[in-house]
Scaffold this active site. Structure first.
Site, PDB file in Angstrom:
ATOM      1  N   ARG A 104      -7.991   4.051   9.665  1.00 34.07           N
ATOM      2  CA  ARG A 104      -8.688   3.121   8.767  1.00 34.07           C
ATOM      3  C   ARG A 104     -10.075   2.849   9.310  1.00 34.07           C
ATOM      4  NH1 ARG A 104      -5.787   1.915   3.995  1.00 34.07           N
ATOM      5  NH2 ARG A 104      -3.588   1.705   4.520  1.00 34.07           N
ATOM      6  N   ILE A 105     -10.987   2.569   8.401  1.00 32.77           N
ATOM      7  CA  ILE A 105     -12.345   2.205   8.813  1.00 32.77           C
ATOM      8  C   ILE A 105     -12.398   0.680   8.916  1.00 32.77           C
ATOM      9  CG2 ILE A 105     -14.795   2.350   8.220  1.00 32.77           C
ATOM     10  CD1 ILE A 105     -13.398   5.075   8.673  1.00 32.77           C
ATOM     11  N   LEU A 106     -12.854   0.201  10.050  1.00 35.24           N
ATOM     12  CA  LEU A 106     -12.965  -1.245  10.243  1.00 35.24           C
ATOM     13  C   LEU A 106     -14.342  -1.720   9.775  1.00 35.24           C
ATOM     14  CD1 LEU A 106     -11.277  -1.337  13.746  1.00 35.24           C
ATOM     15  CD2 LEU A 106     -10.369  -2.391  11.651  1.00 35.24           C
ATOM     16  N   ASN A 120     -12.990   5.155  20.398  1.00 33.39           N
ATOM     17  CA  ASN A 120     -12.184   5.970  19.474  1.00 33.39           C
ATOM     18  C   ASN A 120     -12.001   7.369  20.049  1.00 33.39           C
ATOM     19  OD1 ASN A 120     -10.882   6.624  16.930  1.00 33.39           O
ATOM     20  ND2 ASN A 120     -12.716   7.790  16.403  1.00 33.39           N
ATOM     21  N   THR A 121     -10.861   7.964  19.739  1.00 26.82           N
ATOM     22  CA  THR A 121     -10.678   9.377  20.080  1.00 26.82           C
ATOM     23  C   THR A 121     -10.605  10.177  18.788  1.00 26.82           C
ATOM     24  OG1 THR A 121      -9.320  11.020  21.211  1.00 26.82           O
ATOM     25  CG2 THR A 121      -8.151   9.100  20.349  1.00 26.82           C
ATOM     26  N   HIS A 122     -11.277  11.338  18.804  1.00 27.86           N
ATOM     27  CA  HIS A 122     -11.382  12.156  17.591  1.00 27.86           C
ATOM     28  C   HIS A 122     -11.098  13.620  17.936  1.00 27.86           C
ATOM     29  CE1 HIS A 122     -12.673  13.276  13.599  1.00 27.86           C
ATOM     30  NE2 HIS A 122     -13.379  14.244  14.150  1.00 27.86           N
ATOM     31  N   ASP A 154     -19.202   2.706  16.074  1.00 22.59           N
ATOM     32  CA  ASP A 154     -20.272   1.936  15.433  1.00 22.59           C
ATOM     33  C   ASP A 154     -19.916   1.796  13.955  1.00 22.59           C
ATOM     34  OD1 ASP A 154     -20.874   4.363  14.260  1.00 22.59           O
ATOM     35  OD2 ASP A 154     -22.830   4.589  15.227  1.00 22.59           O
ATOM     36  N   GLY A 156     -20.568   3.610  11.430  1.00 19.03           N
ATOM     37  CA  GLY A 156     -20.338   4.833  10.675  1.00 19.03           C
ATOM     38  C   GLY A 156     -18.951   5.406  10.924  1.00 19.03           C
ATOM     39  N   ASP A 158     -17.062   7.968  12.793  1.00 21.59           N
ATOM     40  CA  ASP A 158     -17.124   8.880  13.940  1.00 21.59           C
ATOM     41  C   ASP A 158     -18.565   9.204  14.351  1.00 21.59           C
ATOM     42  OD1 ASP A 158     -14.310   8.971  13.914  1.00 21.59           O
ATOM     43  OD2 ASP A 158     -14.312  10.600  12.469  1.00 21.59           O
TER      44      ASP A 158
HETATM   45  C1  GAR Z   1      -5.310  12.149  17.272  1.00 28.06           C
HETATM   46  O1  GAR Z   1      -5.491  13.526  17.407  1.00 28.06           O
HETATM   47  C2  GAR Z   1      -6.623  11.466  16.950  1.00 28.06           C
HETATM   48  O2  GAR Z   1      -7.733  12.082  17.517  1.00 28.06           O
HETATM   49  C3  GAR Z   1      -6.658  11.568  15.448  1.00 28.06           C
HETATM   50  O3  GAR Z   1      -5.349  11.285  15.061  1.00 28.06           O
HETATM   51  C4  GAR Z   1      -4.464  11.815  16.041  1.00 28.06           C
HETATM   52  C5  GAR Z   1      -3.403  10.781  16.340  1.00 28.06           C
HETATM   53  O4  GAR Z   1      -2.404  11.322  17.127  1.00 28.06           O
HETATM   54  N1  GAR Z   1      -7.610  10.674  14.901  1.00 28.06           N
HETATM   55  C6  GAR Z   1      -8.449  11.001  13.912  1.00 28.06           C
HETATM   56  O5  GAR Z   1      -8.408  12.054  13.330  1.00 28.06           O
HETATM   57  C7  GAR Z   1      -9.437   9.915  13.564  1.00 28.06           C
HETATM   58  N2  GAR Z   1     -10.552  10.467  12.851  1.00 28.06           N
HETATM   59  P1  GAR Z   1      -1.317  10.411  17.840  1.00 28.06           P
HETATM   60  O6  GAR Z   1      -0.814   9.404  16.803  1.00 28.06           O
HETATM   61  O7  GAR Z   1      -0.264  11.365  18.246  1.00 28.06           O
HETATM   62  O8  GAR Z   1      -1.992   9.743  18.983  1.00 28.06           O
END
Ligand code: GAR
Length: 214
Positions: A104-106, A120-122, A154, A156, A158
């Site tokens: 979700r976008i905050l 965040n991790t992407h 931020d 935006g 990602d």
């Molecule tokens: C992760 O790979 C994360 O980077 C991605 O969702 C997955 C969650 O995996 N997030 C996005 O794509 C956000 N744009 P998990 O629930 O097994 O941690």
């Protein structure tokens, strides 16, 4: 460090992490596996999800970590939901928020409250392939190398300052599941290492350039 009942004791200097997750929670699981070590420097003190069925809730429960569900359907509108998220995370008095698969976008008002402290991790090498389908989009584009990115959030999608990245090769026979799995292995390691270093050493920002250490 453990109590006689086997529960880890919180080191007073450990940074307080609240993890937001929408899905299975493999990144949360990796953080939970690391945080029992006092030397790690951070502890997951709360888990917040927007989905009552998120696997992250079971992981939190099994680890004895408190959790909260802030489901969009329980709120009148998006603004009220954002207020609900803010309230849910604030209860845990976090030093850092970690978005680990939070889909979700905050609102900017929430992002601002945790400016410089929301991570965040992407699953792609940003700024390429932002959004909800980073793996699929990279495959469709035909890139030979993709990866994962840990970055500050931020306003935006990602677009925040990049803290750390790992490159992951794309093989000719990859499909979305195989590439997702290869990225996730790298992503878990990167997230755990980066969050721990931030907790121990701090994070500084000069323009868009984020550096671990003060
Ligand atoms: C992760 O790979 C994360 O980077 C991605 O969702 C997955 C969650 O995996 N997030 C996005 O794509 C956000 N744009 P998990 O629930 O097994 O941690």
């Amino acid at each position: 460090m453990q109590t006689p009942s086997g529960h880890p004791v919180e080191s007073s200097s450990a940074k307080r992490l609240v993890v937001l997750a929408s899905g299975g929670g493999s990144n949360l699981a990796a953080l939970l596996a690391a945080h029992g070590d006092a030397a790690y420097g951070a502890r997951v003190v709360g888990v917040v999800t927007d989905r009552p069925t998120a696997g992250a809730l079971d992981l939190a429960h099994d680890a004895g970590v408190a959790s909260a569900v802030v489901s969009m359907k329980d709120f009148d509108d998006r603004a009220a939901w954002n207020d609900g998220v803010l309230e849910a995370v604030s209860v845990f008095q976090p030093d850092y928020l970690v978005l680990a698969g939070f889909m979700r976008i905050l609102a900017p008002s929430v992002v601002r409250r945790f400016e410089g402290r929301m991570i965040n991790t992407h699953p792609a090498l940003l700024p390429s392939f932002p959004g909800a389908h980073g793996v699929r989009d990279a495959l469709a584009h035909g890139v030979k190398v993709t990866g994962c990115t840990v970055h500050l959030v931020d306003d935006g999608v990602d677009t925040g300052p990049i803290i750390a990245q790992t490159a992951v090769p794309v093989f000719d026979n990859d499909d979305e599941p195989t590439l997702t799995e290869r990225i996730k292995v790298a992503e878990r390691a990167l997230l755990v290492e980066t969050v721990g270093r931030i907790a121990r050493e701090g994070l500084s920002l000069t323009g868009r350039k984020a550096s671990i250490g003060r």
